[in-house]
Design a protein around this motif. Structure first.
Motif: not given
Length: 296
Positions: A101-114
């Motif tokens: 897998f790749d994480t290119g379209s991911g985002a980490d937000d402290p409230e909404k999660g990883f």
């Protein structure tokens, strides 16, 4: 509908969006010419206006356990799990029973999660429903919508404000693109464990974790690696129901490690090869640190 964009209220769209996206494009073009030794921390908290780098992901055609069909007359159904690149729509077959897998379209937000960006699709014929469980975190449904409006700036504003009809109650939205290309939005809906969806070949699913608390000594790269490491050892199980009532189930165990990459030309960045590297191999060639699944 609840306003999900409170955290965006200080962003001046679209001028700041354009500036940040152009900067991201320049950074990716620069990185494309350099050997990759690890996942860059620049993707950390890529909330919106990020020009996510598009890479090809691994996949697998699976023959799963089947129940409920006539063993004499039935031709065994099969379904595929293919890892999917939302940015390009490309897929790749696995190597050595490993889905990379790749994480290119991911985002980490402290409230909404990883929202990791580790995406997969289900493929096959005569599929009625899709169900999935994971013993760590959750699975999210995602789709990418393209700006086809006559007013790009207004489209971006409606995405930020949560008023665009395409959002449809999404838990998370990531806007990306550049002046040289169309604008897009990745929409994510976090699902209950054991959800059942009507099958849609255009829908992809991703892997989600709660955001981890950062250590004071972490740099961006270390923090990113630790977030990814939250998937180590997790078990993902996917069950398919076919139109004739039969079912198939397949599972994989997730791991994290150094994933091989290659450079196809001088203008694009690294593409995943589908290989999981040893430390010695990683020292000799470029890699990205990410998630792969071993099929059970």
């Amino acid at each position: 509908m609840m306003n999900m964009w409170d955290e965006m209220k200080n962003i001046k769209a679209p001028d700041e969006l354009k500036a940040r996206t152009r900067a991201a494009v320049r950074e990716e073009k620069s990185r494309a010419r350099q050997p990759v030794r690890s996942m860059r921390g620049g993707m950390k908290r890529l909330l919106a206006a990020a020009c996510a780098f598009a890479v090809v992901l691994g996949g697998a055609a699976l023959h799963g356990r089947q129940t409920g069909s006539d063993p004499v007359t039935d031709i065994a159904h099969t379904f595929g799990l293919v890892a999917y690149a939302a940015d390009t729509g490309e897929m790749r077959q696995p190597k050595d029973s490993k889905i990379v897998f790749d994480t290119g379209s991911g985002a980490d937000d402290p409230e909404k999660g990883f929202y990791s960006g580790c995406l997969f699709k289900v493929t096959g014929e005569n599929i009625k429903t899709v169900s999935a469980t994971i013993d760590r975190g959750a699975v999210y449904r995602t789709k990418t919508v393209k700006d086809t409006s006559a007013d790009r700036d207004e489209w971006v504003r409606t995405m930020y404000q949560g008023t665009n009809p395409a959002i449809d109650g999404a838990d998370r939205i990531m806007v990306w693109g550049s002046d040289e290309m169309h604008m897009y939005a990745d929409l994510c809906w976090k699902l209950d464990n054991g959800f059942t969806d009507e099958y849609d070949p255009d829908v992809s699913y991703g892997l989600w974790l709660p955001s981890r608390q950062e250590d004071a000594d972490d740099d961006l790269q270390d923090s990113r690696h630790k977030s990814v490491d939250g998937f180590e050892g997790a078990k993902l199980t996917v069950t398919i129901t076919f139109n004739d009532g039969s079912e198939q189930t397949r599972s994989m165990t997730l791991h994290t490690g150094k994933l091989g990459v290659e450079y196809k030309d001088d203008t694009s960045g690294p593409s995943l090869t589908g290989e999981v590297l040893t430390d010695a191999q990683a020292e000799e060639q470029g890699y990205l640190y990410g998630v792969y699944g071993e099929l059970d």
